[in-house]
Design a protein around this motif. Structure first.
Motif, PDB file in Angstrom:
ATOM      1  N   UNK A   9      40.408  14.265 -33.447  1.00  9.64           N
ATOM      2  CA  UNK A   9      41.807  13.804 -33.422  1.00  9.64           C
ATOM      3  C   UNK A   9      42.486  13.979 -32.068  1.00  9.64           C
ATOM      4  N   UNK A  10      41.875  14.758 -31.184  1.00 11.33           N
ATOM      5  CA  UNK A  10      42.456  15.106 -29.868  1.00 11.33           C
ATOM      6  C   UNK A  10      43.714  15.957 -30.001  1.00 11.33           C
ATOM      7  N   UNK A  11      43.936  16.535 -31.184  1.00  9.68           N
ATOM      8  CA  UNK A  11      45.084  17.406 -31.428  1.00  9.68           C
ATOM      9  C   UNK A  11      44.719  18.843 -31.044  1.00  9.68           C
ATOM     10  N   UNK A  12      45.720  19.663 -30.744  1.00 10.11           N
ATOM     11  CA  UNK A  12      45.457  21.074 -30.413  1.00 10.11           C
ATOM     12  C   UNK A  12      44.813  21.803 -31.590  1.00 10.11           C
ATOM     13  N   UNK A  13      44.068  22.843 -31.274  1.00 16.03           N
ATOM     14  CA  UNK A  13      43.455  23.674 -32.310  1.00 16.03           C
ATOM     15  C   UNK A  13      44.061  25.065 -32.243  1.00 16.03           C
ATOM     16  N   UNK A  14      43.949  25.797 -33.331  1.00 13.26           N
ATOM     17  CA  UNK A  14      44.431  27.174 -33.371  1.00 13.26           C
ATOM     18  C   UNK A  14      43.296  28.065 -33.833  1.00 13.26           C
TER      19      UNK A  14
END
Length: 62
Positions: free
Chosen positions: A14-19
């Motif tokens: 998704x190219x979204x940040x990860x935690x």
């Protein structure tokens, strides 16, 4: 997990940040619903190695 590394890593799907989840030792992407394992302090950012988050995990801390 190194904060600087965490700041630049994104989910390859998704190219979204990860935690980082210390509880499961995984990098979590709520956007794609995937959890990437961390093995020997190395994130394994491969879709084929990721597990799908449960509905509860996806909504947790939102």
């Amino acid at each position: 997990m190194d904060k600087k590394l965490l700041d630049i890593l994104v989910c390859p799907v998704s190219k979204a940040p990860v935690e980082y989840s210390a509880e499961t030792n995984e990098l979590i992407c709520r956007t794609s619903g995937l959890a990437y394992p961390v093995r020997d302090d190395i994130p394994v950012m491969l879709e084929s190695e990721a597990r799908t988050l449960t509905s509860d995990e996806r909504l947790k801390d939102k």
